[in-house]
Scaffold this active site. Structure first.
Site, mmCIF file in Angstrom:
data_model
loop_
_atom_site.group_PDB
_atom_site.id
_atom_site.type_symbol
_atom_site.label_atom_id
_atom_site.label_comp_id
_atom_site.label_asym_id
_atom_site.label_seq_id
_atom_site.Cartn_x
_atom_site.Cartn_y
_atom_site.Cartn_z
ATOM 1 N N LEU A 133 0.836 -1.204 0.000
ATOM 2 C CA LEU A 133 0.000 0.000 0.000
ATOM 3 C C LEU A 133 0.871 1.253 0.000
ATOM 4 C CD1 LEU A 133 -2.598 -1.334 2.586
ATOM 5 C CD2 LEU A 133 -2.882 -1.136 0.113
ATOM 6 N N PRO A 134 0.271 2.409 -0.330
ATOM 7 C CA PRO A 134 1.095 3.615 -0.471
ATOM 8 C C PRO A 134 1.835 4.061 0.796
ATOM 9 C CG PRO A 134 -1.046 3.924 -1.535
ATOM 10 C CD PRO A 134 -1.124 2.623 -0.793
ATOM 11 N N THR A 155 6.258 0.717 1.994
ATOM 12 C CA THR A 155 7.259 1.513 2.708
ATOM 13 C C THR A 155 6.510 2.451 3.644
ATOM 14 O OG1 THR A 155 8.731 1.447 0.809
ATOM 15 C CG2 THR A 155 9.182 3.126 2.476
ATOM 16 N N LYS A 192 15.060 0.475 4.903
ATOM 17 C CA LYS A 192 14.488 0.972 3.646
ATOM 18 C C LYS A 192 14.607 2.504 3.525
ATOM 19 C CE LYS A 192 11.905 1.325 -0.028
ATOM 20 N NZ LYS A 192 12.421 1.016 -1.339
ATOM 21 N N LYS A 206 7.578 11.041 0.073
ATOM 22 C CA LYS A 206 7.116 10.399 1.312
ATOM 23 C C LYS A 206 8.300 9.741 2.049
ATOM 24 C CE LYS A 206 5.925 6.212 1.132
ATOM 25 N NZ LYS A 206 5.453 4.848 0.978
#
Ligand code: NAD
Length: 307
Positions: free
Chosen positions: A69-70, A103, A178, A253
């Protein structure tokens, strides 16, 4: 021999779509769900993926739930609930394995892991690197946070989507690894763009300059696989109008997550902070939906961006 699993895959976008297809091709029973009807229709028609009507339907009777998901808010809402709607953690049976490859903030990943532990659900954060090309080819790198035992359970599934699997540490550690990686990627794409723009301003052929730097001490992943100048690398998003790939807003983001984390742990990340501002300006100029390598437009007027 791979033991075939029943898998729910939620979030079938640029990354999740090809990852789900690889699991489907490997023989697992995959049920997908995405909020976008167009995405669901395309995957059902082009890849024969079974699509559920909701996330709740998708997870019914499965062994493994994977999410792609975003951002943090989407993952928290799905697993922990929102607006009075219960999250999946209160519905899944004990023993289910949850793999979140989105992420998101390490703190959000830890919240989800705590809820999973309370419900006796195995849970790992497993964000990826390798881009949409890696997702299609099944060569992603997974950076995993969680227990070694849960990772061992997830490994046969991850191996169908990736070529490298690293255990970074406890819950949230995959997300921390990450954001360190993506902060570096954001900086190096800007640095590479700046060097190429300087060369082009001097009349150099960007193909020739790219090859010189690729084989010299400036060599890096952008020059190897993801050149930001249109026409230099046929397979790169730059040569496809900066479509697909890894969106500017997703990079923004990740750089934001890195800055939030740096504030929390009192780390100095001056280049990461500057990179965040430059991607933010690029997004504000209308380029948020384009691949992040379009940030070349910040230093090279005339690059065909949205502005
Ligand atoms: P994307 O926007 O293409 O896909 C996200 C999908 O999630 C969309 O199709 C959206 O409709 C769906 N979605 C949102 N909320 C949902 C919900 N509640 N239920 C079901 N579906 C929902 O994004 P992407 O490029 O596939 O990236 C996904 C994640 O992977 C992000 O966290 C991103 O940072 C990370 N990532 C992306 C790349 C890349 O190269 N694109 C590389 C590494 C990591």
């Amino acid at each position: 021999m791979t033991i075939l699993k029943k898998i729910a895959f939620i979030g079938l976008g640029n990354m999740g779509g090809p990852m789900a297809i690889n699991l489907h091709k490997a023989g697992h029973t995959v049920t997908g769900f995405d909020l976008s009807d167009d995405v669901c229709k395309r995957l059902s028609e082009e890849a024969g993926l079974r699509i559920a009507a909701s996330a709740e339907d998708a997870v019914r009777g499965v062994d493994v739930v994977i999410t792609m998901l975003p951002a943090s808010r989407h993952v928290e809402a799905l697993y922990l609930g929102s607006n009075g709607r219960p999250g999946l953690m209160s519905r899944l049976p004990a023993g289910t394995l949850v793999i979140d490859s989105s992420t998101i903030a390490a703190a959000s990943a830890r919240k989800v892991a705590e809820a999973a532990a309370q419900a006796q659900i195995a849970c790992i954060d497993a964000p990826v690197s390798g881009g949409t090309g890696g997702a299609v080819a099944g060569t992603l790198t997974f950076m995993v946070g969680g227990s070694g035992q849960d990772l061992d359970r997830a490994r046969p599934v991850l191996e169908k989507m990736g070529a490298n699997i690293f255990h970074a540490g406890d819950a949230g550690a995959g997300q921390t690894a990450k954001i360190c990686n993506n902060m570096l990627l954001g900086i190096l794409m800007l640095g590479t763009s700046e060097a190429l723009a300087l060369g082009m301003a001097n009349g150099l052929d960007p193909k020739v300059l790219s090859e010189i730097m690729r084989r010299s001490s400036g060599g890096n992943w952008a020059l190897e696989k993801y050149n930001p100048v249109p026409g230099v690398m046929e397979t790169a998003p730059a040569s496809k109008g900066y479509a697909g790939g890894f969106g500017t807003d997703l990079m923004l983001k990740d750089l934001g997550l890195a800055q939030e984390n740096a504030t929390e742990v009192r780390a100095a990340t001056p280049l990461g902070g500057l990179a965040r501002s430059l991607y933010a300006a690029h997004s504000l100029a209308g380029n948020g939906g384009l691949d992040f390598s379009s940030v070349l437009g910040v230093v090279r007027p005339g690059v065909p961006t949205a502005s």
